[in-house]
Design an enzyme around this catalytic site. Structure first.
Site, PDB file in Angstrom:
ATOM      1  N   SER A 117      72.150 -34.927  61.791  1.00 26.88           N
ATOM      2  CA  SER A 117      71.967 -36.146  62.575  1.00 26.88           C
ATOM      3  C   SER A 117      73.255 -36.944  62.493  1.00 26.88           C
ATOM      4  CB  SER A 117      70.800 -36.970  62.025  1.00 26.88           C
ATOM      5  OG  SER A 117      70.574 -38.133  62.804  1.00 26.88           O
ATOM      6  N   ARG A 366      72.217 -29.584  66.901  1.00 28.64           N
ATOM      7  CA  ARG A 366      70.752 -29.647  66.850  1.00 28.64           C
ATOM      8  C   ARG A 366      70.243 -30.317  68.120  1.00 28.64           C
ATOM      9  NH1 ARG A 366      65.932 -28.665  66.582  1.00 28.64           N
ATOM     10  NH2 ARG A 366      64.577 -28.943  64.770  1.00 28.64           N
ATOM     11  N   CYS A 591      69.243 -24.675  66.473  1.00 27.80           N
ATOM     12  CA  CYS A 591      69.245 -25.933  67.233  1.00 27.80           C
ATOM     13  C   CYS A 591      68.092 -26.000  68.224  1.00 27.80           C
ATOM     14  CB  CYS A 591      70.579 -26.126  67.943  1.00 27.80           C
ATOM     15  SG  CYS A 591      70.848 -25.050  69.372  1.00 27.80           S
ATOM     16  N   CYS A 594      68.238 -23.043  73.238  1.00 28.26           N
ATOM     17  CA  CYS A 594      67.938 -21.922  74.131  1.00 28.26           C
ATOM     18  C   CYS A 594      66.477 -21.918  74.549  1.00 28.26           C
ATOM     19  CB  CYS A 594      68.314 -20.600  73.477  1.00 28.26           C
ATOM     20  SG  CYS A 594      67.496 -20.288  71.889  1.00 28.26           S
TER      21      CYS A 594
END
Length: 619
Positions: A117, A366, A591, A594
């Site tokens: 983050s 992410r 992450c 996709c």
């Protein structure tokens, strides 16, 4: 952090030891995943979630028995929400003299290893959870001292004042490394008696015969890349509970199943997402401004592509800065490459001088929730609840979700504890149903905060794009504080927003210079990503023919650009005729982009063997 021997059966201990023995180190090459096939479509997916084992002769005679453990509450995910839920449960148990067994599973090998983050923390929920957090040594060492916001053009920066009361105001907040904060929360949880099992990925939701959630099962280990069992094959462990808290983070793969099973998204809008890419740098001490927070919008994105940057100066004894770029995954041009947009942003005249002479030490990426209030699903169902970024409580204009995630976990635990200790409770299902959690959340400051900013993100879809959103914020939010009598809608699922390649202009990106901007492979190497090589790829395809026949044919293979880790490549087929999709699963940084952005919705992300993935250190 192991299972306490006194609380786990001997059989379960043997099972866990066997699971651990199969975890082997592997390198991080971008190696090819090649499958021989007599069919015209090369075989890519070998995972048992697509190709069931009951029809595979190689699995005949293999024992599929799983050992099981019982707990009062099982929590999936050791992020801010899951750990806050665990801590609050144990706090309440201690206050009331009750014994409650709380088990928490986390797919990362170490707590915080998969956490990424910005991060600028609003400490409101932390102060409620631990009023004495300073005395406990919480890693909040950088109070915000300076707030800057600007609009970038290609060659200049237009400063924008941050008026009191606007979402971007960071007075009273702290710049933190969220992975370190999560690790500290884990220490507090263990001290209270929470059983934390890092390195064990929750792979399956278990159900009672009445349809309520029974618990979870960790993933099987010891499976070859081609899907055959190894001699070391072991089934995962079942963890049963009276109620299961799902705190997987953004776009959790178990939450996806629960949405369908219980129709939890029936009365909300589709979730919309962004991808956040981040680096840590050690810079020249003369350029270091501890406590400074900088955000920008504009270049290198056009006004119809939502996104922006952050640059935070940490105060941790060395001139460290955290910088990153967020792009909304509702972008339309399939040629857009989020990683390369991030790299060229660093060359802006207002950014590059800060980095010159510095040293990049970490990289990661992410997905994050951007749907806000309109996209919150139903949070409770028989036997379970959703908390944190799994359902999505991020305040998008604030670019903050840790405080709301923590509070959701705390509220869930308070409702769960009330039912667990209710001696007169008569549950209609075997798994406890706790609708009181959702009721209390709607009465909390979390709900009020998200409702107030609900229209800011969707207001960016007008003719003026991001700048229209800024105008909307300045007029309606600053004056009305979210009390306008309308609620705007998102355009739909991010996967449906891409235009065909023939209708879009390819984007030419500059080559990285190796000093400020870098190539993808050297970046992924800094993430510490590591997976067991000889296991079925956890990036599964529902249909192996779709990538070439649809994604490549219509959208020019966007997965090779939107993935920030080089997992997807289109390479020549061995016969030299055409291209095939190659999946470099070892590079996956988890992450989830996709799974979100694939225009065919053909990719389904599932957990790899526990402990695999990135090894972030304070990202």
């Amino acid at each position: 952090m192991l299972f306490p021997a006194c609380q786990v059966s001997r059989q379960a201990c043997r099972c866990l030891n066997a699971l651990k023995s199969t975890k082997k180190d592997c390198l991080l090459p971008l190696c090819a995943t090649r499958w021989a096939s007599s069919s015209t479509v090369p075989r890519i997916t070998t995972h048992y979630t697509i190709h069931t084992r009951d029809k595979d002769k190689r699995w005949e005679g293999v024992s599929m028995e799983r050992f099981a453990e019982e707990a009062d509450v099982v929590i999936v995910g050791a992020g801010p929400a899951g750990l806050s839920a665990a801590i609050r449960l144990k706090q309440l148990a201690s206050e009331h003299g009750k014994e409650i067994r709380v088990c928490l599973v986390e797919k990362a090998a170490q707590l915080g290893g998969h956490i990424l983050s910005g991060a600028c923390l609003e400490p409101r929920a932390l102060e409620e959870l631990f009023p004495d957090w300073k005395e406990r040594g919480a890693p909040l060492s950088t109070p915000v001292t300076e707030d800057k916001f600007g609009i970038l053009t290609k060659s200049s920066r237009i400063p924008v004042p941050i008026l009191p009361g606007l979402p971007m105001t960071n007075h009273g907040n702290y710049i933190i490394r969220l992975g370190h904060f999560v690790s500290w929360l884990g220490e507090q949880a263990e001290a209270l008696g929470v059983e934390i099992y890092p390195g064990y990925a929750a792979a399956e939701v278990l159900f009672h015969e009445d349809g309520s959630v029974k618990g979870i099962a960790t993933n099987d280990v010891g499976i070859q890349k081609d899907g055959a069992p190894k001699a070391t094959f072991e089934r995962g462990l079942e963890l049963h509970a009276k109620i299961t808290v799902f705190a997987e983070g953004c776009h959790g793969h178990l939450a996806k199943q629960l949405y369908n099973t219980y129709n939890l998204r029936e009365n909300c809008q589709p979730q919309t997402y962004g991808i956040g890419l981040k680096e840590l740098w050690l810079i020249d001490e003369k350029k270091w401004k501890p406590g400074r927070v900088e955000h920008t919008v504009g270049w290198p994105l056009d006004r119809h592509t939502y996104g922006g940057s952050f640059l935070y100066h940490l105060n941790e004894g060395e001139p460290l800065v955290a910088l990153g770029f967020v792009i909304g995954l509702d972008y339309q041009n399939p040629f857009l490459n989020p990683f390369k947009e991030f790299q060229r942003w660093k060359h802006h005249p207002s950014v590059q001088p800060t980095l010159e002479g510095g040293n990049r030490i970490a990289y990661g990426a992410r997905a994050l929730n951007e749907g806000g209030f309109q996209s919150i699903p139903k949070l409770t169902f028989p036997g379970g609840v959703l908390t944190g970024c799994s359902p999505g409580f991020m305040n998008v204009p604030k670019i903050k979700g840790t405080h709301t995630a923590m509070k959701s976990g705390m509220l869930a635990s308070e409702a769960i504890f009330s039912q667990l200790t209710n001696e007169n409770l008569q549950s209609k299902t075997i798994g406890l149903y706790v609708p009181e959690y959702e009721d209390s959340l709607k009465k909390s400051w979390v709900w009020k905060e998200l409702y107030a900013v609900r229209n800011i993100r969707p207001s960016c879809h007008g003719v003026l794009g991001v700048y229209g959103g800024m105008i909307y914020t300045g007029i309606f939010y600053w004056i009305l504080r979210g009390m306008e009598p309308w609620t705007l809608k998102h355009p739909g699922a991010d996967s449906a927003q891409l235009k065909p390649a023939k209708d879009c202009t390819p984007i030419e990106y500059p080559k990285p210079d190796g000093k400020i901007s870098f190539d993808l492979l050297s970046s992924v190497a800094l993430s510490g990503t590591n997976h067991e090589h000889d296991q079925p790829p956890h990036l599964t395809l529902k249909d192996d023919s779709v990538p070439v026949n649809k994604n490549l044919a219509i959208y020019d293979g966007p997965e090779q650009r939107f993935c920030p880790a080089g997992v997807y490549e289109y390479v020549p087929v061995e016969s030299g005729e055409g291209l095939r999709l190659q999946i470099n699963a070892q590079n996956c940084v988890h992450c989830k982009t996709c799974d979100i952005k694939d225009p065919s919705q053909n990719i389904n992300w599932v957990v790899p063997e526990g402990g695999g993935g990135p090894a972030y250190n304070g990202m």
